[in-house]
Design a protein around this motif. Structure first.
Motif, short mmCIF file in Angstrom:
data_model
loop_
_atom_site.label_atom_id
_atom_site.label_comp_id
_atom_site.label_asym_id
_atom_site.label_seq_id
_atom_site.Cartn_x
_atom_site.Cartn_y
_atom_site.Cartn_z
N ASP A 11 0.99 -1.40 -0.06
CA ASP A 11 0.12 0.15 0.05
C ASP A 11 0.70 1.35 -0.04
O ASP A 11 2.08 1.16 -0.11
CB ASP A 11 -1.07 -0.10 1.28
CG ASP A 11 -0.32 0.02 2.39
OD1 ASP A 11 0.79 0.30 2.75
OD2 ASP A 11 -1.02 -0.33 3.53
N SER A 12 0.12 2.21 0.06
CA SER A 12 0.98 3.74 -0.04
C SER A 12 1.90 4.02 1.33
O SER A 12 2.51 5.00 1.05
CB SER A 12 0.04 4.84 -0.24
OG SER A 12 -0.99 4.95 0.65
N ASP A 14 4.10 1.98 2.17
CA ASP A 14 5.32 1.23 2.02
C ASP A 14 6.45 2.56 1.70
O ASP A 14 6.03 3.38 1.02
CB ASP A 14 5.32 0.68 0.54
CG ASP A 14 4.57 -0.89 0.78
OD1 ASP A 14 4.46 -1.29 2.24
OD2 ASP A 14 4.32 -1.32 -0.19
N PRO A 16 9.20 3.84 -1.05
CA PRO A 16 9.21 3.92 -2.12
C PRO A 16 10.58 3.60 -2.62
O PRO A 16 10.86 3.05 -3.91
CB PRO A 16 8.43 5.03 -2.64
CG PRO A 16 8.81 5.98 -1.64
CD PRO A 16 8.45 5.35 -0.39
N LEU A 19 11.63 0.29 -3.41
CA LEU A 19 10.77 -0.19 -4.73
C LEU A 19 11.40 0.28 -6.02
O LEU A 19 11.27 -0.29 -6.92
CB LEU A 19 9.44 0.21 -4.40
CG LEU A 19 8.33 0.17 -5.42
CD1 LEU A 19 7.89 -1.49 -5.55
CD2 LEU A 19 7.12 0.78 -5.05
N GLN A 69 13.28 10.85 -6.38
CA GLN A 69 13.64 10.09 -5.19
C GLN A 69 14.56 10.76 -4.11
O GLN A 69 14.48 10.33 -2.91
CB GLN A 69 14.24 8.67 -5.53
CG GLN A 69 14.91 7.80 -4.43
CD GLN A 69 15.32 6.53 -5.00
OE1 GLN A 69 15.17 6.01 -6.13
NE2 GLN A 69 16.48 6.19 -4.39
N HIS A 83 6.38 11.07 -2.62
CA HIS A 83 6.02 9.90 -2.21
C HIS A 83 4.98 9.05 -2.97
O HIS A 83 5.20 7.83 -3.23
CB HIS A 83 5.62 9.86 -0.52
CG HIS A 83 5.36 8.65 0.04
ND1 HIS A 83 3.91 8.22 0.38
CD2 HIS A 83 6.04 7.59 0.66
CE1 HIS A 83 4.03 6.85 0.81
NE2 HIS A 83 5.30 6.79 1.00
N ASN A 87 5.64 5.76 -5.08
CA ASN A 87 4.93 4.44 -5.17
C ASN A 87 4.08 4.29 -6.25
O ASN A 87 4.04 2.91 -6.83
CB ASN A 87 3.91 4.68 -3.91
CG ASN A 87 4.33 4.25 -2.62
OD1 ASN A 87 5.00 3.28 -2.67
ND2 ASN A 87 4.12 5.05 -1.45
N ARG A 91 4.56 0.80 -8.29
CA ARG A 91 3.76 -0.45 -8.52
C ARG A 91 3.44 -0.62 -9.88
O ARG A 91 3.34 -1.67 -10.24
CB ARG A 91 2.67 -0.05 -7.65
CG ARG A 91 2.77 0.20 -6.26
CD ARG A 91 2.99 -1.08 -5.58
NE ARG A 91 3.29 -0.81 -4.03
CZ ARG A 91 4.28 -1.43 -3.63
NH1 ARG A 91 5.22 -2.19 -4.45
NH2 ARG A 91 4.53 -1.16 -2.28
#
Length: 99
Positions: A11-12, A14, A16, A19, A69, A83, A87, A91
């Protein structure tokens, strides 16, 4: 009979950064993912320019997903725009890699 696949996404909440790093490493082998990341950065950059000055100034100018980032990591974005974008790109980029 075709195989069924289930993709699970976080989900948000997390973080990022990991990722995006994983996505960038994996995207070296996927032109579609590389193109998606590049197009995302360009589209978000255009949209950022339409935001009110305080939000626009918090993000600043960026030319790559790594620049965005860095904005997130340095906590320059009190509005959490970086953010959310990181994300989303992470995703959807994962999805592109696996389909």
């Amino acid at each position: 009979m075709s195989a069924n696949r289930i993709l699970l996404f976080g989900d948000s909440a997390d973080a990022p950064v990991a990722l995006i790093r994983q996505l960038l490493a994996k995207s070296r082998h996927s032109k579609n993912t590389q193109l998606f990341i590049q197009n995302s950065v360009e589209a978000v950059g255009r949209e950022i320019q339409t935001l009110p000055p305080p939000e626009r100034d918090a993000i600043g100018i960026f030319h790559s997903i790594q620049d965005l980032q860095e904005c997130y990591e340095n906590k320059r974005d009190p509005f959490n725009i970086a953010h959310i974008v990181l994300n989303f790109v992470g995703r959807i980029g994962e999805l592109i890699l696996y389909v």
